[in-house]
Design a protein around this motif. Structure first.
Motif, PDB file in Angstrom:
ATOM      1  N   MET A 524      46.117  -5.133-115.346  1.00  0.00           N
ATOM      2  CA  MET A 524      47.359  -5.774-114.902  1.00  0.00           C
ATOM      3  C   MET A 524      48.210  -4.866-114.028  1.00  0.00           C
ATOM      4  N   PRO A 527      47.530  -5.910-109.840  1.00  0.00           N
ATOM      5  CA  PRO A 527      48.327  -6.881-109.066  1.00  0.00           C
ATOM      6  C   PRO A 527      49.803  -6.514-108.930  1.00  0.00           C
ATOM      7  N   LEU A 542      42.207 -15.207-104.592  1.00  0.00           N
ATOM      8  CA  LEU A 542      42.743 -14.728-105.870  1.00  0.00           C
ATOM      9  C   LEU A 542      42.287 -13.322-106.241  1.00  0.00           C
ATOM     10  N   PHE A 545      41.783 -11.108-109.267  1.00  0.00           N
ATOM     11  CA  PHE A 545      41.318 -11.841-110.443  1.00  0.00           C
ATOM     12  C   PHE A 545      39.873 -12.327-110.302  1.00  0.00           C
ATOM     13  N   ALA A 549      36.844 -10.989-112.612  1.00  0.00           N
ATOM     14  CA  ALA A 549      36.104 -11.929-113.457  1.00  0.00           C
ATOM     15  C   ALA A 549      34.603 -11.768-113.246  1.00  0.00           C
TER      16      ALA A 549
END
Length: 628
Positions: A524, A527, A542, A545, A549
């Motif tokens: 975290m 970002p 995105l 993320f 992923a």
């Protein structure tokens, strides 16, 4: 100490691309259509006709279609990351080039080394699958003839080695070596014809199977999740192998006519078609035949025989042979291109980079590693080859996804595009009256004000100033690396101590909570920083993320692989490190032409010559930090 610092700096040096990134010794002859069919052919083959039956019968049951869906999500995320880098850097070498530009030399070499393993082992595995289906068309005559003639009627007894020398698989690889050596234009045209034929047969299989579908087959035995949801996940780890062919598109980028357009489009098109074929075909198979009656060796042909369509059995077998043939071609075709990229950089022997004047193909590399693949096909078992194949590929996918994040948050690297291959800081556009304009005239340029923010903390997070690094983007790299390590350790426990977690064992629960929390918290931080807003022909949405992923799913699938696969993987990596230490480190052309990773300097501190006030440069050379 100075020698150690220099060595650490050198092994992390980054590749500096040529001014004209489109210039190549290879022939630019491939269209978007050619590359799409090349990707489809590489993906649809042994995965569909070999893995589907094996996973449905022994691992996932009727939920094999869900296994393909889960594996497809992981592969799609990786494919999107490949597409962005392929559009940025249309050079042979794919993940190797991407890692070299974004992460550093030693990591790029390991990625490239494992990619070579993927293609060599993949060619052997698909050739063995071809041999099995072709032998079935002859009623088992060919393999039995080999056993009787060469082994006196007695098969070999081994868990790793094949039951007999697979001469048919070896002959197929020899034919493919000759075909690939003839040049990209001829070989891809022949591939396109066979792929279109194979797709027609896949459609025939699905439509025909629907006439004999029985929904009750999903509830017989132990039901849809016949081996539990863990079986479905384990099946996904195996099914992931079926999607490995899409990177052949990025590898072939140096031979594309319009790489910035063709690579992302061909990647997405090929993936959608292939994933649809896998999911629909597995649904048709499990609705037509109860999972416990599926023949793992020849699932589809045996299924049509099961419902009384003997004539369809032969059509399916012919389709399987054609599909597996294109899949084998998809593994051999990118092999010389990857070798060419690594050898051209001096990390492998230069002879692998020698391009034939007539065919525009590095033929020696095809022959050398083709022989290696022939040996594997003759002597090793198919299951052992497939497991060995997956781990190196998952590792490469993870590096590409990580590279997307690193590049987006690095002011040093975010400018690298097909129009600006050396990633020089963008020069703001000026109006005719001399004023600076924020209007973007072409992709690959951004305003200087926005560029200076890349890799720095966003304004609303300035209260966390301790996270700010003197080098923009450096914090992102460290947090990403720490998060990935924590994630992998968590994945190992989730996979191997799953029952302890369900039983509520305190140590297992605390282990997952602590490491999982550290992974999330460190991620975290990423970002919280400004990322590059440079315009590209194709961008991963995105970020960070989507790429993260992809890394997460890849790590889970890697944790699913058995210990023997990891041991073989470690042995291969150690062998690669020995080659790099003895040859690649000293012969790397990046000694004179590289971007040093430590220390980086702020882009806005550079003068017009790309130097800082004290004369240092981030691009190597006589004043560079990487001079050796």
């Amino acid at each position: 100490m100075s020698r150690l610092k220099r060595a650490l700096s050198n092994i992390n040096r980054k590749k500096l691309l040529d001014e004209d990134v489109l210039e190549t010794q290879l022939e630019r002859c491939l269209t978007t259509w050619d590359m799409t069919l090349l990707g489809i052919g590489a993906m649809i083959g042994s995965g569909l006709f070999v893995l589907t039956g094996e996973v449905a019968a022994n691992t996932a049951g009727p939920s094999v279609s869900l296994s393909y869906f889960i594996a497809g999500i992981a592969a799609l995320l990786a494919a999107i990351c490949y597409a962005e880098f392929g559009a940025r850097i249309p050079k042979a070498g794919s993940a190797y080039i991407f890692a070299y530009v974004a992460v550093g030399e030693i990591w790029a070499f390991l990625v490239g080394w494992n990619i070579l393993l993927e293609y060599v082992v993949g060619a052997a595995a698909t050739a063995k699958a071809f041999s099995g289906y072709f032998d079935e068309l002859t009623g088992g005559y060919i393999n039995q003839f080999i056993i009787d003639t060469l082994l006196g009627g007695e098969e070999w007894q081994s868990d790793i080695f094949s039951d007999f020398p697979d001469i048919m698989a070896a002959l197929l690889i020899v034919i493919l070596i000759i075909l690939v050596s003839s040049g990209a234009a001829l070989s891809t045209k022949l591939n396109s014809v066979v792929v279109v034929t194979s797709l027609g047969l896949v459609i025939f299989m699905f439509v025909t199977s629907m006439f004999y579908a029985d929904v009750s087959n999903w509830s017989v035995g132990n039901g849809y999740f016949a081996y539990g949801f863990t079986g479905t996940l384990s099946g996904a780890a195996t099914c992931f192998y079926a999607y490995l062919g899409f990177e052949v598109i990025a590898v072939s980028g140096e031979e594309a006519k319009t790489p910035a357009k063709s690579i992302p489009l061909a990647t997405i098109y090929a993936f959608i078609v292939s994933a649809s074929c896998y999911i629909l075909a597995s649904i048709g198979l499990t609705l037509m035949v109860p999972y416990m009656d599926i023949d793992p060796d020849a699932a589809f042909s045996a299924a049509f025989e099961y419902v009384g369509l003997d004539w369809a059995k032969y059509i399916v077998s012919i389709g399987a042979v054609l599909a597996i043939l294109t899949s084998s071609f998809g593994n051999i075709f990118p092999l010389p291109r990857s070798l060419y990229a690594i050898a051209s950089d001096g990390l492998l022997f230069k002879i692998f980079a020698k391009v034939n004047e007539r065919t525009k193909v590095p033929i020696f590399g095809v022959i050398f590693f083709g022989i290696f693949s022939i040996v594997l096909a003759i002597f090793f078992d198919l299951d052992a080859l497939i497991e060995f194949l997956s781990i190196g590929t998952l590792c490469g996918f993870s590096f590409v996804a990580a590279s997307v994040i690193i590049v987006r948050y690095s002011p040093e690297l975010c400018n690298i595009t097909i129009r600006n291959p050396r990633g020089r800081p963008a020069i703001p556009n000026k109006r005719s009256n001399g004023e600076v304009s924020d209007i973007l005239e072409e992709p690959g340029t951004i305003s200087s004000e926005k560029e200076l923010l890349t890799g720095r903390l966003k304004e609303r997070f300035q209260c966390f100033a301790f996270l700010e690094s003197s080098v923009p983007g450096e914090t992102v790299v460290y947090c990403l690396a720490f998060s990935v390590i924590c994630e992998f350790m968590t994945a190992i426990v989730l996979v191997y101590k799953y029952e302890d977690l369900l039983a509520g064992e305190w140590w297992a629960v605390m282990y997952v909570i602590i490491l999982g929390s550290l992974a999330i918290l460190s991620f975290m931080v990423i970002p919280m920083h400004h990322q590059s807003e440079i315009e590209l022909d194709f961008k991963v949405p995105l970020v960070p993320f989507f790429p993260f992923a992809s890394i997460t799913l890849n790590l889970i699938l890697m944790a699913e692989l058995d210990s023997y696969t990891w041991i073989r993987f470690v042995i291969w990596v150690v062998l690669g490190l020995i080659i790099y230490g003895c040859y690649g480190y000293s012969h790397s052309i990046a000694n004179q032409d590289a971007i040093g990773f430590v220390p980086l300097v702020d882009t806005h501190l550079l003068n017009d010559a790309g130097q800082t006030e004290n004369g240092d440069t981030t691009y190597g050379g006589t004043n560079g930090i990487n001079q050796t």
